[in-house]
Motif scaffolding. Structure first.
Motif, PDB file in Angstrom:
ATOM      1  N   THR A 119     -10.221   2.939  -0.246  1.00 39.14           N
ATOM      2  CA  THR A 119     -10.191   4.195   0.497  1.00 39.14           C
ATOM      3  C   THR A 119      -8.762   4.654   0.757  1.00 39.14           C
ATOM      4  O   THR A 119      -8.550   5.628   1.465  1.00 39.14           O
ATOM      5  CB  THR A 119     -10.917   4.037   1.845  1.00 39.14           C
ATOM      6  N   GLU A 120      -7.790   3.953   0.221  1.00 33.00           N
ATOM      7  CA  GLU A 120      -6.395   4.322   0.442  1.00 33.00           C
ATOM      8  C   GLU A 120      -5.601   4.060  -0.825  1.00 33.00           C
ATOM      9  O   GLU A 120      -6.164   3.868  -1.894  1.00 33.00           O
ATOM     10  CB  GLU A 120      -5.821   3.527   1.617  1.00 33.00           C
ATOM     11  N   ASN A 121      -4.273   4.081  -0.725  1.00 32.24           N
ATOM     12  CA  ASN A 121      -3.429   3.908  -1.905  1.00 32.24           C
ATOM     13  C   ASN A 121      -3.764   2.619  -2.643  1.00 32.24           C
ATOM     14  O   ASN A 121      -3.807   1.538  -2.042  1.00 32.24           O
ATOM     15  CB  ASN A 121      -1.956   3.896  -1.499  1.00 32.24           C
ATOM     16  N   LEU A 122      -3.950   2.726  -3.937  1.00 30.82           N
ATOM     17  CA  LEU A 122      -4.270   1.560  -4.752  1.00 30.82           C
ATOM     18  C   LEU A 122      -3.000   0.779  -5.057  1.00 30.82           C
ATOM     19  O   LEU A 122      -1.922   1.356  -5.223  1.00 30.82           O
ATOM     20  CB  LEU A 122      -4.926   2.005  -6.059  1.00 30.82           C
ATOM     21  N   PRO A 123      -3.088  -0.553  -5.176  1.00 30.45           N
ATOM     22  CA  PRO A 123      -1.909  -1.377  -5.473  1.00 30.45           C
ATOM     23  C   PRO A 123      -1.547  -1.359  -6.946  1.00 30.45           C
ATOM     24  O   PRO A 123      -1.330  -2.402  -7.573  1.00 30.45           O
ATOM     25  CB  PRO A 123      -2.360  -2.771  -5.017  1.00 30.45           C
ATOM     26  N   ILE A 124      -1.482  -0.161  -7.515  1.00 29.69           N
ATOM     27  CA  ILE A 124      -1.276   0.029  -8.944  1.00 29.69           C
ATOM     28  C   ILE A 124      -0.092   0.974  -9.163  1.00 29.69           C
ATOM     29  O   ILE A 124       0.064   1.966  -8.455  1.00 29.69           O
ATOM     30  CB  ILE A 124      -2.536   0.620  -9.616  1.00 29.69           C
ATOM     31  N   GLN A 125       0.716   0.672 -10.168  1.00 28.68           N
ATOM     32  CA  GLN A 125       1.877   1.485 -10.483  1.00 28.68           C
ATOM     33  C   GLN A 125       1.478   2.863 -11.020  1.00 28.68           C
ATOM     34  O   GLN A 125       0.437   3.025 -11.662  1.00 28.68           O
ATOM     35  CB  GLN A 125       2.721   0.781 -11.557  1.00 28.68           C
ATOM     36  N   ASP A 126       2.343   3.852 -10.761  1.00 25.15           N
ATOM     37  CA  ASP A 126       2.126   5.188 -11.302  1.00 25.15           C
ATOM     38  C   ASP A 126       2.132   5.144 -12.832  1.00 25.15           C
ATOM     39  O   ASP A 126       2.962   4.461 -13.449  1.00 25.15           O
ATOM     40  CB  ASP A 126       3.232   6.139 -10.858  1.00 25.15           C
ATOM     41  N   GLY A 127       1.228   5.904 -13.456  1.00 26.43           N
ATOM     42  CA  GLY A 127       1.243   6.084 -14.897  1.00 26.43           C
ATOM     43  C   GLY A 127       1.212   4.810 -15.711  1.00 26.43           C
ATOM     44  O   GLY A 127       1.876   4.720 -16.747  1.00 26.43           O
ATOM     45  N   SER A 128       0.425   3.830 -15.274  1.00 28.23           N
ATOM     46  CA  SER A 128       0.430   2.522 -15.929  1.00 28.23           C
ATOM     47  C   SER A 128      -0.896   2.154 -16.586  1.00 28.23           C
ATOM     48  O   SER A 128      -1.003   1.103 -17.207  1.00 28.23           O
ATOM     49  CB  SER A 128       0.790   1.436 -14.912  1.00 28.23           C
ATOM     50  N   VAL A 129      -1.933   3.005 -16.454  1.00 24.88           N
ATOM     51  CA  VAL A 129      -3.295   2.651 -16.859  1.00 24.88           C
ATOM     52  C   VAL A 129      -3.784   3.598 -17.952  1.00 24.88           C
ATOM     53  O   VAL A 129      -3.529   4.800 -17.910  1.00 24.88           O
ATOM     54  CB  VAL A 129      -4.243   2.699 -15.639  1.00 24.88           C
ATOM     55  N   ASP A 130      -4.498   3.033 -18.926  1.00 22.96           N
ATOM     56  CA  ASP A 130      -5.069   3.837 -20.008  1.00 22.96           C
ATOM     57  C   ASP A 130      -6.470   4.337 -19.694  1.00 22.96           C
ATOM     58  O   ASP A 130      -6.851   5.432 -20.103  1.00 22.96           O
ATOM     59  CB  ASP A 130      -5.125   3.009 -21.301  1.00 22.96           C
ATOM     60  N   CYS A 131      -7.264   3.525 -18.992  1.00 20.23           N
ATOM     61  CA  CYS A 131      -8.648   3.893 -18.724  1.00 20.23           C
ATOM     62  C   CYS A 131      -9.063   3.354 -17.358  1.00 20.23           C
ATOM     63  O   CYS A 131      -8.801   2.198 -17.037  1.00 20.23           O
ATOM     64  CB  CYS A 131      -9.574   3.337 -19.809  1.00 20.23           C
ATOM     65  N   VAL A 132      -9.711   4.212 -16.562  1.00 19.21           N
ATOM     66  CA  VAL A 132     -10.195   3.817 -15.240  1.00 19.21           C
ATOM     67  C   VAL A 132     -11.708   3.932 -15.220  1.00 19.21           C
ATOM     68  O   VAL A 132     -12.277   4.940 -15.656  1.00 19.21           O
ATOM     69  CB  VAL A 132      -9.592   4.696 -14.125  1.00 19.21           C
ATOM     70  N   LEU A 133     -12.361   2.890 -14.721  1.00 19.50           N
ATOM     71  CA  LEU A 133     -13.808   2.882 -14.534  1.00 19.50           C
ATOM     72  C   LEU A 133     -14.055   2.944 -13.034  1.00 19.50           C
ATOM     73  O   LEU A 133     -13.621   2.055 -12.309  1.00 19.50           O
ATOM     74  CB  LEU A 133     -14.430   1.611 -15.113  1.00 19.50           C
ATOM     75  N   CYS A 134     -14.741   4.002 -12.564  1.00 19.30           N
ATOM     76  CA  CYS A 134     -14.784   4.139 -11.100  1.00 19.30           C
ATOM     77  C   CYS A 134     -15.869   5.094 -10.652  1.00 19.30           C
ATOM     78  O   CYS A 134     -16.627   5.638 -11.435  1.00 19.30           O
ATOM     79  CB  CYS A 134     -13.432   4.620 -10.586  1.00 19.30           C
ATOM     80  N   LYS A 135     -15.877   5.326  -9.326  1.00 19.16           N
ATOM     81  CA  LYS A 135     -16.688   6.344  -8.684  1.00 19.16           C
ATOM     82  C   LYS A 135     -15.816   7.538  -8.311  1.00 19.16           C
ATOM     83  O   LYS A 135     -14.597   7.480  -8.346  1.00 19.16           O
ATOM     84  CB  LYS A 135     -17.374   5.771  -7.432  1.00 19.16           C
ATOM     85  N   LEU A 136     -16.432   8.608  -7.870  1.00 16.61           N
ATOM     86  CA  LEU A 136     -15.762   9.883  -7.705  1.00 16.61           C
ATOM     87  C   LEU A 136     -14.732   9.917  -6.581  1.00 16.61           C
ATOM     88  O   LEU A 136     -13.724  10.601  -6.673  1.00 16.61           O
ATOM     89  CB  LEU A 136     -16.828  10.964  -7.460  1.00 16.61           C
ATOM     90  N   LYS A 137     -14.943   9.166  -5.507  1.00 19.32           N
ATOM     91  CA  LYS A 137     -14.187   9.389  -4.279  1.00 19.32           C
ATOM     92  C   LYS A 137     -12.697   9.082  -4.389  1.00 19.32           C
ATOM     93  O   LYS A 137     -11.929   9.480  -3.521  1.00 19.32           O
ATOM     94  CB  LYS A 137     -14.794   8.557  -3.142  1.00 19.32           C
ATOM     95  N   LEU A 138     -12.270   8.410  -5.425  1.00 23.65           N
ATOM     96  CA  LEU A 138     -10.866   8.025  -5.540  1.00 23.65           C
ATOM     97  C   LEU A 138     -10.134   8.797  -6.630  1.00 23.65           C
ATOM     98  O   LEU A 138      -9.145   8.321  -7.175  1.00 23.65           O
ATOM     99  CB  LEU A 138     -10.759   6.524  -5.823  1.00 23.65           C
ATOM    100  N   MET A 139     -10.559  10.001  -6.919  1.00 21.79           N
ATOM    101  CA  MET A 139     -10.030  10.702  -8.080  1.00 21.79           C
ATOM    102  C   MET A 139      -8.537  10.999  -7.991  1.00 21.79           C
ATOM    103  O   MET A 139      -7.824  10.965  -8.994  1.00 21.79           O
ATOM    104  CB  MET A 139     -10.797  11.997  -8.316  1.00 21.79           C
ATOM    105  N   LYS A 140      -8.012  11.301  -6.820  1.00 19.95           N
ATOM    106  CA  LYS A 140      -6.580  11.582  -6.711  1.00 19.95           C
ATOM    107  C   LYS A 140      -5.764  10.333  -7.036  1.00 19.95           C
ATOM    108  O   LYS A 140      -4.723  10.416  -7.706  1.00 19.95           O
ATOM    109  CB  LYS A 140      -6.240  12.101  -5.315  1.00 19.95           C
TER     110      LYS A 140
END
Length: 428
Positions: A119-140
């Motif tokens: 529900t908050e900032n993800l512990p992931i670097q900017d521009g580092s991922v090719d594909c995300v598998l997820c639900k809608l609420k974290l789109m930003k």
């Protein structure tokens, strides 16, 4: 799952199709022979991996990874040159997923599971991922972590028309993931607000499964059906029922009878698979971090122990007065890329980034050593973390003969005190 044929490893998809893979000498066919059964919790509503067009060498992020089923399926596609990270809010789920991975010999950075609030900032670097598998609420957040031109894949239920309140409350009591469905227009607005512009150009929507499956029995269980979409909620005669929210299905005793006034659910909502791309842009080696995780240690359990510290002069006394008849201590340098420039004479190098995975072997080598002293650059991060992990492991083994310690001040303090003393300092 994996097999070996004709001099190369091959991957068998969920539908039995054989996909050739490169021959990797580090691959262990037995370790990757099958997806761990415990990873399939039946808590998701879809199989986004099948629609993700995941390729070898890519970095994939799964939000709400549970027992790890989608992570392991994605890992089979990215192979050993790619990375897959699963984030989950539950300590129990992260622990289970890590055990499942360890049982198959999968470890960071290839496969990593991290506890994180979704529900908050993800512990992931900017521009580092090719594909995300997820639900809608974290789109930003999803848009932030994606590389330019890369994609997100969602499986979700979309309302075909406005639910009357009587029907919505009825569905909420019985089928939470349908009652929380929003319209395609609302979906489009949320996605565009996150940065994904142009629904018709950026998305491919396909009508999926029949939702009437939800109303065919008064007892519903989340499990994988025999065909099509693994992991969606399917009725089954069982002693278990479920209570559901808009994002997942959790096992619980059901006391709600099947509603009789719903009619054909497909007239009210339908299941869609949604594929969106981040806007194109340049991707350079400098713009993509080495690791998608902001902190590499997030992929491992948080240590519990609090080892004592020794001052540099205390460690120097041990080095200078080493008893030739017995090794009463060991000094461990956990630096990696910054190992050069001098180190404690006689110290062994065990990079912190792989130390946790190597704990069993390290323990066998040092379980009889009275004092195992760890240090890094300043002994404020990697050194203490590894010392804590080792002390935790000692405690788990019931070993009171050995203990972990930290060299205060790290190599910086050591060199400031002893740089010109050859009996205490060695160089590569």
């Amino acid at each position: 799952m994996y097999g070996y044929s004709g001099g190369r490893y091959e991957s068998y998809s969920m539908h039995g199709r054989m996909e050739p893979r490169i021959n990797d000498p580090s691959a262990n066919a037995e370790q990757l022979q099958s997806i761990p059964a415990e990873s399939h919790m039946g808590l998701s509503c879809g199989n986004p991996v099948a629609q993700g067009s995941i390729k070898e060498g890519e970095t994939v992020l799964d939000l709400g990874s549970g027992g790890g089923i989608d992570v392991f399926l994605a890992a089979a596609k990215v192979w050993f040159t790619g990375r897959v990270i699963g984030l989950d809010m539950s300590d129990d789920m992260v622990s289970l997923a890590r055990r499942n991975a360890a049982n198959k010999g999968l470890k960071p950075p290839h496969v990593a599971f991290v506890k994180a609030s979704l529900t908050e900032n993800l512990p992931i670097q900017d521009g580092s991922v090719d594909c995300v598998l997820c639900k809608l609420k974290l789109m930003k957040e999803v848009y932030r972590v994606l590389k330019p031109g890369r994609r997100v894949v969602l499986d979700d239920i979309i309302a075909q028309k406005l639910f009357p309140e009587s029907l919505r409350s009825n569905l909420a009591a019985y089928i939470g993931c349908i009652s929380g469905a929003i319209s395609l227009k609302e979906y489009q607005e949320l996605m565009e607000n996150a940065g994904f512009k142009g629904l018709t150009k950026s998305y491919s929507l396909k009508n999926a499964s029949d939702l009437n499956v939800y109303t065919q029995d008064s007892s519903i269980e989340c499990r994988a059906p025999a065909i099509q979409k693994p992991g969606y909620c399917e009725p089954k005669n069982s002693t278990r029922g479920v209570t559901q929210t808009s994002s997942s299905c959790t096992t619980a005793k059901s006391t709600v009878a099947a509603p009789s006034d719903i009619g054909d659910l497909n007239e009210w909502a339908r299941t869609y698979q949604i594929y969106a791309r981040k806007s194109d842009g340049p991707i350079t080696a400098e713009s993509v971090p080495d690791s998608a995780l902001k902190n590499w240690w997030d992929a491992y359990p948080t240590p519990l122990s609090s080892p004592d510290a020794l001052e540099c002069d205390q460690v120097a006394d041990l080095v200078r007065n080493l008893d030739a008849g017995a090794q009463s201590f060991a000094v461990v340098d956990v630096r990696r890329n910054d190992h050069g420039g001098g180190h404690v004479r006689g110290s062994v190098q065990k990079p912190a980034q792989t130390f946790y995975d190597d704990l069993p072997k390290f323990y066998e080598e040092h379980k009889g050593t009275k004092q195992v002293i760890f240090y890094c650059g300043s002994s404020n991060g990697r050194g203490p973390r590894c010392a804590k992990w080792y002390q935790d492991y000692l405690n788990q083994q019931g070993n009171s003969q050995s203990r972990a310690l930290i060299m205060a001040g790290g190599i910086r303090q050591w060199l400031s005190m002893f740089k010109e003393q050859e009996d205490l300092v060695d160089f590569d």
